[in-house]
Enzyme design. Structure first.
Site, PDB file in Angstrom:
ATOM      1  N   CYS A 173      51.706  62.598 -20.092  1.00 56.46           N
ATOM      2  CA  CYS A 173      51.585  61.421 -20.964  1.00 56.46           C
ATOM      3  C   CYS A 173      52.808  60.538 -20.729  1.00 56.46           C
ATOM      4  O   CYS A 173      53.461  60.658 -19.682  1.00 56.46           O
ATOM      5  CB  CYS A 173      51.421  61.827 -22.426  1.00 56.46           C
ATOM      6  SG  CYS A 173      52.810  62.727 -23.143  1.00 56.46           S
ATOM      7  N   ASP A 186      47.771  57.188 -28.091  1.00 58.27           N
ATOM      8  CA  ASP A 186      49.159  57.566 -28.341  1.00 58.27           C
ATOM      9  C   ASP A 186      49.395  57.621 -29.853  1.00 58.27           C
ATOM     10  O   ASP A 186      49.273  56.604 -30.532  1.00 58.27           O
ATOM     11  CB  ASP A 186      50.062  56.502 -27.699  1.00 58.27           C
ATOM     12  CG  ASP A 186      51.516  56.893 -27.763  1.00 58.27           C
ATOM     13  OD1 ASP A 186      51.842  57.851 -28.495  1.00 58.27           O
ATOM     14  OD2 ASP A 186      52.322  56.243 -27.081  1.00 58.27           O
ATOM     15  N   ARG A 215      51.530  64.002 -26.903  1.00 59.69           N
ATOM     16  CA  ARG A 215      50.228  64.451 -26.406  1.00 59.69           C
ATOM     17  C   ARG A 215      50.306  65.570 -25.370  1.00 59.69           C
ATOM     18  O   ARG A 215      49.640  66.617 -25.526  1.00 59.69           O
ATOM     19  CB  ARG A 215      49.446  63.265 -25.818  1.00 59.69           C
ATOM     20  CG  ARG A 215      49.036  62.241 -26.846  1.00 59.69           C
ATOM     21  CD  ARG A 215      48.601  60.937 -26.211  1.00 59.69           C
ATOM     22  NE  ARG A 215      49.732  60.247 -25.579  1.00 59.69           N
ATOM     23  CZ  ARG A 215      49.642  59.122 -24.887  1.00 59.69           C
ATOM     24  NH1 ARG A 215      48.452  58.571 -24.704  1.00 59.69           N
ATOM     25  NH2 ARG A 215      50.717  58.567 -24.395  1.00 59.69           N
TER      26      ARG A 215
HETATM   27  P1  4NP Z   1      53.525  60.654 -25.840  1.00 55.44           P
HETATM   28  O1  4NP Z   1      53.959  59.674 -27.032  1.00 55.44           O
HETATM   29  O2  4NP Z   1      53.403  59.809 -24.597  1.00 55.44           O
HETATM   30  O3  4NP Z   1      52.208  61.188 -26.297  1.00 55.44           O
HETATM   31  O4  4NP Z   1      54.600  61.701 -25.744  1.00 55.44           O
HETATM   32  C1  4NP Z   1      55.136  58.905 -27.016  1.00 55.44           C
HETATM   33  C2  4NP Z   1      56.370  59.504 -27.119  1.00 55.44           C
HETATM   34  C3  4NP Z   1      57.522  58.714 -27.119  1.00 55.44           C
HETATM   35  C4  4NP Z   1      57.393  57.332 -27.028  1.00 55.44           C
HETATM   36  C5  4NP Z   1      56.163  56.742 -26.917  1.00 55.44           C
HETATM   37  C6  4NP Z   1      55.033  57.531 -26.896  1.00 55.44           C
HETATM   38  N1  4NP Z   1      58.566  56.516 -27.057  1.00 55.44           N
HETATM   39  O5  4NP Z   1      58.428  55.293 -27.066  1.00 55.44           O
HETATM   40  O6  4NP Z   1      59.675  57.059 -27.074  1.00 55.44           O
END
Ligand code: 4NP
Length: 155
Positions: free
Chosen positions: A3, A119, A9
């Site tokens: 991800c 997300d 995720r």
């Molecule tokens: P992930 O979600 O891609 O599902 O792990 C996120 C985790 C961190 C961030 C954005 C989405 N961030 O902007 O730090």
């Protein structure tokens, strides 16, 4: 399992698939990574950990890491959560890019639709619960497919 941040995720996807694979006797190596893993070494988001724990999956010891081109050498299959992950993986892969190895995780549920797993970063626990259910279903189908392949090759 890939991800953006490797915080919400893909840690769920790693934990869920590893558990289901073990329960079905598959010795497969599962890891997760983020295309922009800004918190290397950190544990998954508290809501991901909570929703996982409520469903009997322990992801508390996972550590965030960056997706790297060499992951194409180490893994047979790379599942992305959404379209931007797909584009980022292609960019990071460079010469290692192999289209046959990469797929949207949700194509295991709705084939060829390239559906995103949303997300949940900016949302509440409910969003994480929905994401858990989507990933759980996809992983169940993946294990089912692996079983079918194994049965076919044994014939
Ligand atoms: P992930 O979600 O891609 O599902 O792990 C996120 C985790 C961190 C961030 C954005 C989405 N961030 O902007 O730090």
């Amino acid at each position: 399992m890939v991800c953006l941040g490797n915080i919400c995720r893909s840690p769920l996807a790693e934990g869920i698939l590893a558990k289901q694979a073990a329960e079905n006797g598959f010795a497969i190596e599962v890891e997760s990574a983020g295309t922009s893993a800004h918190m290397p070494g950190c544990a998954p988001h508290k809501y991901s950990q909570r929703i996982a724990a409520e469903n009997g999956v322990d992801i508390s010891r996972q550590q965030c890491r960056q997706f790297v081109a060499e992951d194409f050498d180490r893994f047979d299959k790379i599942f992305v959560m959404d379209e931007s992950n797909y584009r980022n993986v292609r960019k990071i892969a460079g010469e290692k890019w192999n289209q046959h190895k990469v797929d949207f995780l949700m194509n295991l549920v709705t084939p060829n639709c390239n559906q995103d797993i949303p997300d949940p970063w900016y949302g509440n626990l409910d969003g994480y619960s929905k994401v858990f259910d989507m990933i759980d279903k996809a992983c169940k189908n993946l294990v089912h497919n692996l079983k079918s392949e194994l049965n076919q090759s044994a014939k």
